[in-house]
Design a protein around this motif. Sequence first.
Motif, PDB file in Angstrom:
ATOM      1  N   PHE A  26       0.826  -1.210   0.000  1.00  0.00           N
ATOM      2  CA  PHE A  26       0.000   0.000   0.000  1.00  0.00           C
ATOM      3  C   PHE A  26       0.858   1.258   0.000  1.00  0.00           C
ATOM      4  CE2 PHE A  26      -2.584  -3.385   1.719  1.00  0.00           C
ATOM      5  CZ  PHE A  26      -3.799  -3.185   1.073  1.00  0.00           C
ATOM      6  N   TYR A  27       0.308   2.299  -0.648  1.00  0.00           N
ATOM      7  CA  TYR A  27       1.008   3.573  -0.809  1.00  0.00           C
ATOM      8  C   TYR A  27       0.003   4.710  -0.646  1.00  0.00           C
ATOM      9  CZ  TYR A  27       4.462   0.631  -3.212  1.00  0.00           C
ATOM     10  OH  TYR A  27       5.377  -0.349  -3.527  1.00  0.00           O
ATOM     11  N   ASP A  28       0.479   5.809  -0.081  1.00  0.00           N
ATOM     12  CA  ASP A  28      -0.356   7.010  -0.069  1.00  0.00           C
ATOM     13  C   ASP A  28       0.233   8.107  -0.943  1.00  0.00           C
ATOM     14  OD1 ASP A  28       1.775   7.877   1.477  1.00  0.00           O
ATOM     15  OD2 ASP A  28       0.643   7.863   3.362  1.00  0.00           O
ATOM     16  N   ASP A  29       1.331   7.796  -1.635  1.00  0.00           N
ATOM     17  CA  ASP A  29       1.971   8.762  -2.517  1.00  0.00           C
ATOM     18  C   ASP A  29       1.988   8.205  -3.943  1.00  0.00           C
ATOM     19  OD1 ASP A  29       3.867  11.281  -2.698  1.00  0.00           O
ATOM     20  OD2 ASP A  29       4.821   9.682  -3.855  1.00  0.00           O
ATOM     21  N   LEU A  30       1.401   8.944  -4.886  1.00  0.00           N
ATOM     22  CA  LEU A  30       1.283   8.464  -6.253  1.00  0.00           C
ATOM     23  C   LEU A  30       2.643   8.263  -6.905  1.00  0.00           C
ATOM     24  CD1 LEU A  30      -0.310   7.810  -8.829  1.00  0.00           C
ATOM     25  CD2 LEU A  30      -0.448  10.270  -9.269  1.00  0.00           C
ATOM     26  N   ALA A  31       3.566   9.182  -6.718  1.00  0.00           N
ATOM     27  CA  ALA A  31       4.882   9.059  -7.359  1.00  0.00           C
ATOM     28  C   ALA A  31       5.609   7.813  -6.876  1.00  0.00           C
ATOM     29  CB  ALA A  31       5.715  10.311  -7.094  1.00  0.00           C
ATOM     30  N   ASP A  32       5.551   7.535  -5.562  1.00  0.00           N
ATOM     31  CA  ASP A  32       6.185   6.321  -5.041  1.00  0.00           C
ATOM     32  C   ASP A  32       5.534   5.075  -5.634  1.00  0.00           C
ATOM     33  OD1 ASP A  32       7.916   7.793  -3.515  1.00  0.00           O
ATOM     34  OD2 ASP A  32       6.832   7.490  -1.626  1.00  0.00           O
ATOM     35  N   LEU A  49      11.554  -1.464  -1.585  1.00  0.00           N
ATOM     36  CA  LEU A  49      10.339  -0.789  -2.024  1.00  0.00           C
ATOM     37  C   LEU A  49       9.959   0.369  -1.102  1.00  0.00           C
ATOM     38  CD1 LEU A  49       8.212  -3.921  -3.002  1.00  0.00           C
ATOM     39  CD2 LEU A  49       9.659  -2.497  -4.479  1.00  0.00           C
ATOM     40  N   ARG A  50       9.123   1.260  -1.593  1.00  0.00           N
ATOM     41  CA  ARG A  50       8.752   2.469  -0.868  1.00  0.00           C
ATOM     42  C   ARG A  50       7.359   2.368  -0.240  1.00  0.00           C
ATOM     43  NH1 ARG A  50      10.402   6.910  -5.588  1.00  0.00           N
ATOM     44  NH2 ARG A  50      12.179   5.753  -6.406  1.00  0.00           N
ATOM     45  N   CYS A  51       6.837   1.181  -0.148  1.00  0.00           N
ATOM     46  CA  CYS A  51       5.474   0.990   0.347  1.00  0.00           C
ATOM     47  C   CYS A  51       5.387   1.254   1.843  1.00  0.00           C
ATOM     48  CB  CYS A  51       5.010  -0.426   0.046  1.00  0.00           C
ATOM     49  SG  CYS A  51       6.058  -1.703   0.763  1.00  0.00           S
ATOM     50  N   LEU A  52       4.144   1.291   2.346  1.00  0.00           N
ATOM     51  CA  LEU A  52       3.898   1.440   3.776  1.00  0.00           C
ATOM     52  C   LEU A  52       4.065   0.064   4.411  1.00  0.00           C
ATOM     53  CD1 LEU A  52       0.691   3.653   3.421  1.00  0.00           C
ATOM     54  CD2 LEU A  52       3.016   4.437   3.928  1.00  0.00           C
ATOM     55  N   ALA A  53       5.255  -0.174   4.961  1.00  0.00           N
ATOM     56  CA  ALA A  53       5.628  -1.521   5.408  1.00  0.00           C
ATOM     57  C   ALA A  53       4.647  -2.090   6.421  1.00  0.00           C
ATOM     58  CB  ALA A  53       7.035  -1.493   5.996  1.00  0.00           C
ATOM     59  N   ALA A  54       4.113  -1.245   7.308  1.00  0.00           N
ATOM     60  CA  ALA A  54       3.230  -1.735   8.364  1.00  0.00           C
ATOM     61  C   ALA A  54       1.912  -2.271   7.812  1.00  0.00           C
ATOM     62  CB  ALA A  54       2.949  -0.614   9.367  1.00  0.00           C
ATOM     63  N   GLU A  55       1.567  -1.903   6.577  1.00  0.00           N
ATOM     64  CA  GLU A  55       0.294  -2.322   6.016  1.00  0.00           C
ATOM     65  C   GLU A  55       0.430  -3.473   5.027  1.00  0.00           C
ATOM     66  OE1 GLU A  55      -2.181   0.843   4.636  1.00  0.00           O
ATOM     67  OE2 GLU A  55      -1.442   2.252   6.151  1.00  0.00           O
ATOM     68  N   THR A  56       1.645  -3.951   4.810  1.00  0.00           N
ATOM     69  CA  THR A  56       1.871  -5.047   3.868  1.00  0.00           C
ATOM     70  C   THR A  56       1.204  -6.328   4.355  1.00  0.00           C
ATOM     71  OG1 THR A  56       3.955  -4.099   3.134  1.00  0.00           O
ATOM     72  CG2 THR A  56       3.637  -6.448   2.751  1.00  0.00           C
ATOM     73  N   THR A  57       0.542  -7.031   3.449  1.00  0.00           N
ATOM     74  CA  THR A  57      -0.118  -8.291   3.810  1.00  0.00           C
ATOM     75  C   THR A  57       0.278  -9.396   2.838  1.00  0.00           C
ATOM     76  OG1 THR A  57      -2.100  -7.901   2.464  1.00  0.00           O
ATOM     77  CG2 THR A  57      -2.110  -7.029   4.719  1.00  0.00           C
ATOM     78  N   PHE A  58       0.263 -10.632   3.342  1.00  0.00           N
ATOM     79  CA  PHE A  58       0.504 -11.833   2.530  1.00  0.00           C
ATOM     80  C   PHE A  58      -0.675 -12.783   2.735  1.00  0.00           C
ATOM     81  CE2 PHE A  58       4.709 -10.184   3.363  1.00  0.00           C
ATOM     82  CZ  PHE A  58       5.406 -10.391   2.180  1.00  0.00           C
ATOM     83  N   THR A  59      -1.104 -13.402   1.664  1.00  0.00           N
ATOM     84  CA  THR A  59      -2.144 -14.428   1.741  1.00  0.00           C
ATOM     85  C   THR A  59      -1.693 -15.619   0.916  1.00  0.00           C
ATOM     86  OG1 THR A  59      -3.871 -12.733   1.896  1.00  0.00           O
ATOM     87  CG2 THR A  59      -4.568 -14.968   1.339  1.00  0.00           C
ATOM     88  N   ASP A  60      -1.749 -16.808   1.509  1.00  0.00           N
ATOM     89  CA  ASP A  60      -1.349 -18.018   0.811  1.00  0.00           C
ATOM     90  C   ASP A  60      -2.611 -18.838   0.501  1.00  0.00           C
ATOM     91  OD1 ASP A  60       1.666 -19.850   1.086  1.00  0.00           O
ATOM     92  OD2 ASP A  60      -0.099 -20.438  -0.052  1.00  0.00           O
ATOM     93  N   GLN A  61      -2.803 -19.184  -0.770  1.00  0.00           N
ATOM     94  CA  GLN A  61      -3.998 -19.926  -1.148  1.00  0.00           C
ATOM     95  C   GLN A  61      -3.685 -20.829  -2.336  1.00  0.00           C
ATOM     96  OE1 GLN A  61      -5.640 -15.922  -3.474  1.00  0.00           O
ATOM     97  NE2 GLN A  61      -6.834 -16.803  -1.841  1.00  0.00           N
ATOM     98  N   THR A  62      -4.652 -21.670  -2.686  1.00  0.00           N
ATOM     99  CA  THR A  62      -4.426 -22.513  -3.853  1.00  0.00           C
ATOM    100  C   THR A  62      -4.477 -21.657  -5.118  1.00  0.00           C
ATOM    101  OG1 THR A  62      -6.758 -23.024  -4.263  1.00  0.00           O
ATOM    102  CG2 THR A  62      -5.574 -24.435  -2.673  1.00  0.00           C
TER     103      THR A  62
END
Length: 503
Positions: A266-272, A327-340
């Motif tokens: 997730f990002y709140d800055d368009l340029a990033d 990466l320049r993302c918002l690290a605290a909001e990063t999520t992972f989902t594992d699925q088939t």
Amino acid sequence: MSKSALPRRSVIVGAAATVIGWNTVGRSWAVEAPTGGAADAAPADTALAALPRLDGTLVADADTLARFGGDFGHLVTAAPRAVLRPGSVRDVATLVGFARRHRIPVAMNGQSGTGGPAELESHSSYGQAAVRGGVAIDSRGLDRIIRITPGRAVVEAGVTWAQLTDAALAQGWMPPSLTDYLHLSIGGTLSVGGIGGGVQRHGFQVDTVESVDVVTGTGELVTASASANRELFEAVLGGGGQAGLIVRATLRLVRARERALVLNLFYDDLADYLADQKKLMLERRFDLHVGDVSRNAANTGWKYKVEGVVHYDGAAAPDRARLVRGLRCLAAETTFTDQTAREYAFRVDGFAGFLKGAGLWSQPKPWMSLFLPASTTEAFMREATALLTPEDLGAGLLLFYPFRTDVFTRPMTVMPKEAVGFHFDLLSFPFPGADHAAALRRNRRLYDLAVRLGGKRYLIGAIPDVTPAEWRRHYGAQWGRAVAAKHRFDPAGILTPGQGIHA
């Protein structure tokens, strides 16, 4: 052929009469009353063109005509006079040949979806598959998966991507490029291009096609590929149904993987966001790679999301730390989902079920898809996000992600003239009471802005009042090829008038 010799399955059944042919003087269907008296006979036998023998049926009951008069967008209504439910590929060729002789417009209509007949619909959004006063061909009559072999599938046009995905997975294979929503007919998406998360690696769905069987506007059934009948092959893939109707396709498959690790950044800055999107694409960190834009939690602005997917087998899970490194993302909001892998492929079904339950699936939807050159994407997006409101999205979403233009190999799917572009896909689901006329004006404003900045459109969009001159500009250097193919393969100009390309 005499009236008594007409085959039982060749008639059009109306509310109170049977159609026995085409009245060439009155340009209407000639009907015979059930009692045997002529209800609307031709003024002379020579004016009656008897219907040809068919394996399927032609129907003209009011409910069917009404259903084929609308589409997923619910913005345009244009009812046909009859609907062909083909019993074979031959039926399509026979009907188109008959229609060509009598200048009756014809269009193929996917009529796909997840449920029973009440939920089936054409997934054009602005009347592209409509055929006012003509004959709509219900492609559900062509629903056979003919065969799946290692690396290849042969299917009829009415098969959905969901049906093919499940059948291919059962044998360890997968289509390399899937739309996000899988319950769409294969013939339908191949006629416009077919886009999804695999676009960076595999291009549009049309870029994975090895050959097609096509009914041209003259009623000929032709097999076309890159090595045989190439002009027709290139004209129908992404060609909007202008040169021919796809009735069968041979598609490339890839080895299926067992699982999908889905990463959301997730990002709140368009340029990033733009910088990381291009970086991730060029480094090929993900097997599938998309993104979207939504309102932030405080509803004070926009938030940008990257969705990346890595497919893998067994216990060989990807290194999560490597996937987010640098990466320049918002690290605290990063999520992972594992699925088939199948769960990910069918991920939109749950969202579609929610929209149907909320009554929003059947509301008017002014969708619009654009392709922007990377150099002007930021300027476009800043103006677009200043214009768009939460009400414009409703319960929908705005997809926004990059692609390399060199992956698109079919000439009718024209792209911006840069190495990298961005897909802007406004998939709005407005709430009841929304001003749809205003939404169409907004679409037109965004389209005009995109064109000024070097952008192109996708054929499914709800963009009003596109002129012939604007179509010529859209196709650019390919316009002459498009016109030549139309004149050669549909000389009577009867195919797919709802696109308005050659108006």
